[in-house]
Motif scaffolding. Structure first.
Motif, mmCIF file in Angstrom:
data_model
loop_
_atom_site.group_PDB
_atom_site.id
_atom_site.type_symbol
_atom_site.label_atom_id
_atom_site.label_comp_id
_atom_site.label_asym_id
_atom_site.label_seq_id
_atom_site.Cartn_x
_atom_site.Cartn_y
_atom_site.Cartn_z
ATOM 1 N N UNK A 139 0.843 -1.190 0.123
ATOM 2 C CA UNK A 139 0.085 0.063 0.009
ATOM 3 C C UNK A 139 0.899 1.233 0.129
ATOM 4 N N UNK A 140 0.222 2.227 -0.521
ATOM 5 C CA UNK A 140 0.862 3.619 -0.541
ATOM 6 C C UNK A 140 -0.105 4.667 -0.206
ATOM 7 N N UNK A 141 0.114 5.358 1.127
ATOM 8 C CA UNK A 141 -0.869 6.453 1.254
ATOM 9 C C UNK A 141 -0.209 7.689 0.700
ATOM 10 N N UNK A 142 -1.149 8.516 -0.228
ATOM 11 C CA UNK A 142 -0.814 9.820 -0.654
ATOM 12 C C UNK A 142 -0.923 10.808 0.266
ATOM 13 N N UNK A 143 -2.228 10.283 1.385
ATOM 14 C CA UNK A 143 -2.259 11.493 2.321
ATOM 15 C C UNK A 143 -2.236 11.049 3.524
ATOM 16 N N UNK A 144 -2.131 11.696 4.773
ATOM 17 C CA UNK A 144 -2.231 11.259 6.128
ATOM 18 C C UNK A 144 -3.458 10.670 6.407
ATOM 19 N N UNK A 145 -3.429 9.647 7.274
ATOM 20 C CA UNK A 145 -4.810 9.078 7.716
ATOM 21 C C UNK A 145 -4.793 8.851 9.105
ATOM 22 N N UNK A 146 -6.133 9.001 9.761
ATOM 23 C CA UNK A 146 -5.949 8.687 11.275
ATOM 24 C C UNK A 146 -7.309 7.461 11.266
ATOM 25 N N UNK A 147 -6.984 6.725 12.475
ATOM 26 C CA UNK A 147 -8.093 5.774 12.837
ATOM 27 C C UNK A 147 -7.598 4.930 13.938
ATOM 28 N N UNK B 169 -5.100 2.997 18.048
ATOM 29 C CA UNK B 169 -5.283 4.110 17.224
ATOM 30 C C UNK B 169 -3.782 4.193 16.289
ATOM 31 N N UNK B 170 -4.395 4.626 14.862
ATOM 32 C CA UNK B 170 -3.196 5.014 14.105
ATOM 33 C C UNK B 170 -3.055 6.477 13.687
ATOM 34 N N UNK B 171 -1.979 6.897 13.269
ATOM 35 C CA UNK B 171 -1.854 7.973 12.420
ATOM 36 C C UNK B 171 -0.750 7.827 11.448
ATOM 37 N N UNK B 172 -1.370 7.470 9.926
ATOM 38 C CA UNK B 172 -0.386 7.093 9.037
ATOM 39 C C UNK B 172 0.296 8.285 8.409
ATOM 40 N N UNK B 173 1.539 8.206 8.205
ATOM 41 C CA UNK B 173 2.066 9.386 7.323
ATOM 42 C C UNK B 173 1.616 9.624 6.053
ATOM 43 N N UNK B 174 1.761 10.774 5.234
ATOM 44 C CA UNK B 174 1.473 10.846 3.978
ATOM 45 C C UNK B 174 3.011 10.398 3.175
ATOM 46 N N UNK B 175 2.652 10.044 2.016
ATOM 47 C CA UNK B 175 3.648 9.390 1.372
ATOM 48 C C UNK B 175 4.483 8.006 1.731
ATOM 49 N N UNK B 176 3.690 7.521 2.745
ATOM 50 C CA UNK B 176 4.307 6.199 3.427
ATOM 51 C C UNK B 176 4.039 4.855 2.765
ATOM 52 N N UNK B 177 5.005 3.958 2.616
ATOM 53 C CA UNK B 177 4.779 2.652 1.906
ATOM 54 C C UNK B 177 4.663 1.685 2.999
ATOM 55 N N UNK B 178 3.594 0.880 2.731
ATOM 56 C CA UNK B 178 3.028 -0.371 3.754
ATOM 57 C C UNK B 178 3.128 -1.496 3.138
ATOM 58 N N UNK B 179 3.040 -2.675 4.007
ATOM 59 C CA UNK B 179 2.992 -3.920 3.418
ATOM 60 C C UNK B 179 2.316 -5.151 4.398
ATOM 61 N N UNK B 180 1.608 -5.794 3.835
ATOM 62 C CA UNK B 180 0.936 -6.695 4.791
ATOM 63 C C UNK B 180 1.121 -8.168 4.189
ATOM 64 N N UNK B 181 1.787 -9.160 4.622
ATOM 65 C CA UNK B 181 1.806 -10.625 4.026
ATOM 66 C C UNK B 181 0.392 -11.154 3.894
ATOM 67 N N UNK B 182 0.441 -12.224 3.010
ATOM 68 C CA UNK B 182 -0.720 -12.977 2.743
ATOM 69 C C UNK B 182 -0.948 -13.813 4.153
ATOM 70 N N UNK B 183 -2.335 -13.968 4.458
ATOM 71 C CA UNK B 183 -2.655 -14.405 5.640
ATOM 72 C C UNK B 183 -2.631 -13.879 6.925
ATOM 73 N N UNK B 184 -2.335 -12.454 6.791
ATOM 74 C CA UNK B 184 -2.488 -11.570 7.894
ATOM 75 C C UNK B 184 -3.759 -11.016 8.449
ATOM 76 N N UNK B 185 -4.599 -11.343 9.484
ATOM 77 C CA UNK B 185 -5.861 -10.659 9.491
ATOM 78 C C UNK B 185 -5.512 -9.419 9.633
ATOM 79 N N UNK C 215 -12.124 9.240 7.904
ATOM 80 C CA UNK C 215 -11.968 10.132 6.682
ATOM 81 C C UNK C 215 -11.290 9.453 5.802
ATOM 82 N N UNK C 216 -10.578 8.521 6.014
ATOM 83 C CA UNK C 216 -9.780 8.025 5.193
ATOM 84 C C UNK C 216 -8.696 8.838 4.202
ATOM 85 N N UNK C 217 -8.319 8.353 3.111
ATOM 86 C CA UNK C 217 -7.171 9.287 2.465
ATOM 87 C C UNK C 217 -6.840 8.277 1.305
ATOM 88 N N UNK C 218 -6.696 9.112 0.220
ATOM 89 C CA UNK C 218 -6.363 8.630 -1.154
ATOM 90 C C UNK C 218 -5.376 7.244 -0.889
#
Length: 276
Positions: A47-55, A66-82, A89-92
């Protein structure tokens, strides 16, 4: 391929689905909108967050945090991870679902998020432009930038751990203050010095720490926020393009159009037509 997420629409008009499959993976550009999802991916997800997100989110557990994701942040979730994730509000967000054969070529078995990598930023921006432009999609170009993003996800953790930690000066509190000030002054003249003063740092140090933290210089980040506001106004109303430009901090309709072409590869009129 992969897993489908259900995001509730932020507005009444919905854009065309911005997604494409090529070879070993599928790409989808998710709009900024509230969401509440739970899923277990059957393939690795980048995943790549173009905008910051909170939730609120949880990974491989029912314990939510609670989380606050940075804008322009790269993320990764392996298969099988719940996964559970919720945001008002989300973010692009760009989501890449990677097939088993490709993910076995070097992607981590551990999830990660908020990795700032300049090459990943460039790849994500190019992928967004391709998906926004729509059909016909240049599959060779799409595949090139998908491979580039997958490569950065493979190497980003090691590179991030070896770099100086100047970005740690841009704490969650400081980033929140910067975002709030930018949003409040987006249609006004705003300087980097004012942002630095607001969080108690010198202008030079602030600029270096900010770029290390979110992957872009303050000026570039402000332009991104202007584009984001203009896109929202284009999608939810019928105001004149010149009025939207001024309300978003651009000097004119022509300035806004030139910036859209440069950053998104499409014009403001193209974005508006998606919601007609």
């Amino acid at each position: 391929m992969g897993v489908k997420e259900q995001r509730q629409p932020l507005r009444q008009g919905l854009p065309k689905r911005r997604a494409a499959d090529v070879g070993h993976c599928a790409a989808e550009l998710l709009p900024r909108s509230p969401y509440d999802v739970r899923y277990t991916p059957d393939a690795a997800v980048i995943g790549f967050a173009f905008e910051g997100q909170t939730g609120v989110h949880a990974f491989a557990t029912d314990r939510r945090a609670e989380f606050r994701a940075k804008p322009n942040g790269l993320a990764y979730v392996p298969r099988g991870c719940d996964v559970y994730s919720q945001s008002l509000h989300g973010g692009e967000y760009l989501r890449i679902v990677v097939c088993h054969g490709q993910e076995d070529a070097g992607l981590s078995e551990r999830r990660f998020s908020d990795i700032i990598d300049s090459t990943a930023i460039r790849a994500a921006q190019n992928l967004r432009a391709i998906l926004l432009a729509g059909n016909p999609i240049d599959l060779l170009n799409l595949e090139h930038w998908l491979d580039a993003l997958i490569d950065r996800a493979t190497h980003a953790v090691r590179r991030n751990e070896s770099e100086p930690r100047i970005g740690s000066w841009m704490t969650t509190r400081r980033l929140k203050e910067v975002d709030e000030l930018i949003d409040a002054r987006l249609d006004d003249k705003l300087t980097v010095q004012e942002l630095a003063t607001a969080v108690g740092l010198s202008t030079g140090f602030f600029s270096r720490a900010f770029k290390a933290s979110v992957g872009k210089a303050p000026y570039e980040y402000i332009i991104d926020r202007r584009i984001s506001r203009a896109r929202t106004l284009l999608e939810i109303g019928t105001a004149e393009l010149s009025d939207i430009a001024l309300a978003s901090g651009f000097t004119s309709h022509a300035h806004m159009t030139a910036t859209f072409r440069s950053r998104l590869g499409v014009t403001p009129s193209h974005i508006r037509r998606e919601f007609v």
